[in-house]
Design a protein around this motif. Structure first.
Motif, PDB file in Angstrom:
ATOM      1  N   GLU A 323       1.034  -1.418   0.033  1.00 12.99           N
ATOM      2  CA  GLU A 323      -0.145  -0.331  -0.510  1.00 12.99           C
ATOM      3  C   GLU A 323       1.029   1.331  -0.049  1.00 12.99           C
ATOM      4  O   GLU A 323       0.480   2.243  -0.496  1.00 12.99           O
ATOM      5  CB  GLU A 323      -0.815   0.013   1.383  1.00 12.99           C
ATOM      6  N   ILE A 324       2.092   1.247   0.660  1.00 19.16           N
ATOM      7  CA  ILE A 324       2.397   2.510   1.021  1.00 19.16           C
ATOM      8  C   ILE A 324       3.466   2.387  -0.647  1.00 19.16           C
ATOM      9  O   ILE A 324       3.481   4.067  -0.745  1.00 19.16           O
ATOM     10  CB  ILE A 324       3.720   2.200   1.392  1.00 19.16           C
ATOM     11  N   GLU A 325       4.004   1.790  -1.136  1.00 17.69           N
ATOM     12  CA  GLU A 325       4.171   1.541  -2.490  1.00 17.69           C
ATOM     13  C   GLU A 325       3.458   2.334  -3.592  1.00 17.69           C
ATOM     14  O   GLU A 325       3.186   3.368  -4.363  1.00 17.69           O
ATOM     15  CB  GLU A 325       4.949   0.391  -2.904  1.00 17.69           C
ATOM     16  N   GLN A 329       4.106   6.111  -5.985  1.00 14.06           N
ATOM     17  CA  GLN A 329       3.031   5.803  -6.596  1.00 14.06           C
ATOM     18  C   GLN A 329       2.087   7.462  -7.072  1.00 14.06           C
ATOM     19  O   GLN A 329       2.765   8.222  -8.091  1.00 14.06           O
ATOM     20  CB  GLN A 329       3.158   4.858  -7.865  1.00 14.06           C
ATOM     21  N   LYS A 330       1.113   7.007  -6.581  1.00  6.75           N
ATOM     22  CA  LYS A 330       0.274   8.110  -6.620  1.00  6.75           C
ATOM     23  C   LYS A 330       0.584   9.693  -5.833  1.00  6.75           C
ATOM     24  O   LYS A 330       0.252  10.512  -7.102  1.00  6.75           O
ATOM     25  CB  LYS A 330      -0.791   7.625  -5.594  1.00  6.75           C
ATOM     26  N   ILE A 333       2.724  10.912  -9.132  1.00  4.22           N
ATOM     27  CA  ILE A 333       2.187  11.917 -10.038  1.00  4.22           C
ATOM     28  C   ILE A 333       1.127  12.732 -10.221  1.00  4.22           C
ATOM     29  O   ILE A 333       1.285  13.240 -10.546  1.00  4.22           O
ATOM     30  CB  ILE A 333       1.242  10.444 -10.632  1.00  4.22           C
ATOM     31  N   GLU A 334       0.772  12.908  -8.338  1.00  5.50           N
ATOM     32  CA  GLU A 334       0.068  14.062  -8.737  1.00  5.50           C
ATOM     33  C   GLU A 334       0.992  15.301  -8.176  1.00  5.50           C
ATOM     34  O   GLU A 334       0.529  16.163  -8.082  1.00  5.50           O
ATOM     35  CB  GLU A 334      -0.982  13.777  -6.980  1.00  5.50           C
ATOM     36  N   MET A 335       1.603  14.591  -7.590  1.00  7.79           N
ATOM     37  CA  MET A 335       3.215  15.650  -7.315  1.00  7.79           C
ATOM     38  C   MET A 335       3.725  16.270  -8.806  1.00  7.79           C
ATOM     39  O   MET A 335       4.288  17.310  -9.015  1.00  7.79           O
ATOM     40  CB  MET A 335       4.072  15.688  -6.876  1.00  7.79           C
ATOM     41  N   ILE A 336       3.613  15.716 -10.493  1.00  4.08           N
ATOM     42  CA  ILE A 336       3.966  15.858 -11.293  1.00  4.08           C
ATOM     43  C   ILE A 336       2.893  16.576 -11.645  1.00  4.08           C
ATOM     44  O   ILE A 336       3.170  17.410 -12.481  1.00  4.08           O
ATOM     45  CB  ILE A 336       4.066  14.572 -12.304  1.00  4.08           C
ATOM     46  N   GLU A 337       1.680  16.069 -11.226  1.00  7.45           N
ATOM     47  CA  GLU A 337       0.406  17.530 -12.097  1.00  7.45           C
ATOM     48  C   GLU A 337       0.660  18.349 -10.937  1.00  7.45           C
ATOM     49  O   GLU A 337       0.020  19.764 -11.969  1.00  7.45           O
ATOM     50  CB  GLU A 337      -0.890  16.298 -12.157  1.00  7.45           C
ATOM     51  N   LYS A 338       0.633  18.550 -10.258  1.00  3.44           N
ATOM     52  CA  LYS A 338       0.309  19.819  -9.491  1.00  3.44           C
ATOM     53  C   LYS A 338       1.768  20.668  -9.457  1.00  3.44           C
ATOM     54  O   LYS A 338       1.914  21.986 -10.245  1.00  3.44           O
ATOM     55  CB  LYS A 338       1.028  19.021  -8.267  1.00  3.44           C
ATOM     56  N   GLN A 339       2.861  20.175 -10.100  1.00  2.00           N
ATOM     57  CA  GLN A 339       4.277  21.130 -10.785  1.00  2.00           C
ATOM     58  C   GLN A 339       4.037  21.537 -12.039  1.00  2.00           C
ATOM     59  O   GLN A 339       4.264  22.857 -11.963  1.00  2.00           O
ATOM     60  CB  GLN A 339       5.069  19.622 -10.877  1.00  2.00           C
TER      61      GLN A 339
END
Length: 429
Positions: A323-325, A329-330, A333-339
């Motif tokens: 679950e941590i992995e 990963q999620k 992905i969210e940080m890339i979108e936020k960036q």
């Protein structure tokens, strides 16, 4: 080989005073000060390059011997040293260990075959009838391996220091050898600090000491004669005391007979008490063994329970790690979108910031105009309020004048009426 140990420029020799002679026949000043000054080296450090090189070679040899005598301990505890040694040293030591084992096998075979010379230890490698030359070849291989390992230690001082710190595991014979090398080094160092003229002075001083020792020997002989006479007197005193001791022994023998009976009775009582305590201890041991069996059963049950709980917890841990992995990963992905969103917002922010600067400039102009208008309005308002106040004062004054005038007219009319009435009364009279 680790770092070379250079002789310190401030290294000094041992300045412990010599032992005092049995009879002091020289003055206190000669006994205390003069011997120390003559026997001590004239310098505290080496001055010539040759002597420094000799001491450096001795130090280098001692360091090499310290390292070589710890090879077997390092290989027996290789896991503890593997990180410090590094890849090159680890490989070289493994190869050296392999060659050593092979050499031991060859020597064992030669000893079984009777090829090793009698009266020579099995460690004397050149004492075997080696027709094929295999033994000498392995000896040269071992020598090359040792030189290679020492070279690698010289390139890795940290590993050499770590290996030398394990001096407690060194063979006692190797410790004796190293102490002997240190003794030779100390002797050489003291010898190099002494010049030939100082050596002559020392020899002369030693001859004086020998002469004084001869005089002391003669004095000792006279004292020994006195000692012999004292010993004879002592022996006579001892013979007298031996007679007293015999009488005391007779008395002691009688006491021993009396005490034997008492000891026998005490021993019988002690044996009875020991048997009783032995029976009690056997009963307690049986009970303790029963308790131990019960505790072992409980321990086995607890171990089984703990294993089951451990298996369950391992499953939970694996599930949580998965679950941590997934969350990581999620999150990525969210940080890339936020960036990306942040970069777009930064672009819009820069545009709006430029517009804001333009609006601020326009606002500054309008603000100045608005301030002027506000000041004009305030001034007009003050003038209007001043005029209203003046008008109110005038209105109040006019009202007051009108009221006074009306009062005056009313009073005048009332006075005229009174006058008429008073005249009418006078006429009637």
């Amino acid at each position: 080989m680790t770092t070379k140990v250079q002789p310190s420029s401030h290294e000094t020799v041992d300045r412990s005073p010599p032992n005092e002679s049995p009879v002091n026949l020289i003055s206190p000043r000669m006994t205390i000060k003069t011997p120390l000054k003559i026997l001590d080296p004239g310098r505290a450090k080496l001055t010539t390059v040759e002597t420094k090189r000799i001491i450096s070679v001795m130090d280098d040899t001692i360091v090499k011997v310290e390292l070589v005598t710890l090879f077997s301990y390092v290989m027996e505890n290789f896991e503890d040293f593997s990180i410090t040694l590094g890849q090159d040293l680890s490989g070289a030591l493994k190869e050296h260990w392999r060659l050593s084992n092979h050499m031991d096998a060859i020597l064992t075979r030669l000893e079984k075959e009777g090829l090793l010379l009698k009266g020579v230890g099995s460690g004397s490698l050149f004492a075997a009838a080696d027709e094929s030359g295999q033994l000498k070849l392995h000896v040269k291989g071992l020598q090359s391996s040792v030189r290679n390992i020492l070279r690698l230690f010289y390139m890795n001082p940290l590993a050499g220091r770590a290996v030398r710190d394990a001096a407690f595991a060194r063979n006692p014979n190797a410790d004796i050898l190293i102490r002997g090398l240190w003794g030779i080094r100390k002797f050489l160092f003291e010898m190099f600090l002494t010049t030939p003229s100082e050596e002559k002075d020392k020899m002369k001083f030693m001859q004086d000491i020998a002469l004084r020792d001869k005089k002391n020997t003669e004095a000792i002989a006279a004292l020994e004669d006195e000692l012999a006479a004292a010993i004879q007197n002592r022996d006579e005193e001892i013979s007298r005391k031996n007679v007293s001791i015999k009488e005391l022994k007779t008395h002691l023998h009688n006491l021993a007979k009396f005490s034997d009976n008492q000891i026998q009775r005490t021993r019988v009582e002690a044996e009875k008490q020991q048997k009783g305590e032995l029976r009690g201890s056997q009963a307690r041991c049986a009970k303790l063994m029963q308790d131990i069996q019960q505790l072992k059963a409980q321990l086995n049950a607890l171990i089984a329970e703990n294993r089951e709980s451990e298996f369950t917890l391992r499953k939970k841990k694996y599930k949580v790690e998965i679950e941590i992995e997934n969350w990581i990963q999620k999150y990525d992905i969210e940080m890339i979108e936020k960036q990306e969103e942040l970069e777009e917002i930064n672009v819009v922010y820069k545009v709006e910031k430029a517009q804001l600067e333009e609006l601020r400039e326009k606002f500054a102009v309008l603000d100045e105009e608005f301030s002027q208008i506000q000041e004009e309005r305030r001034r007009k308002q003050e003038e209007r309020e001043k005029a209203e106040k003046e008008l109110a004062i005038l209105a109040r004054a006019a009202t007051l004048i009108q009221a006074l005038w009306k009062g005056y007219l009313v009073r005048s009319m009332m006075k005229s009426k009174r006058r008429r009435k008073s005249r009418a009364k006078k006429v009637r009279i």
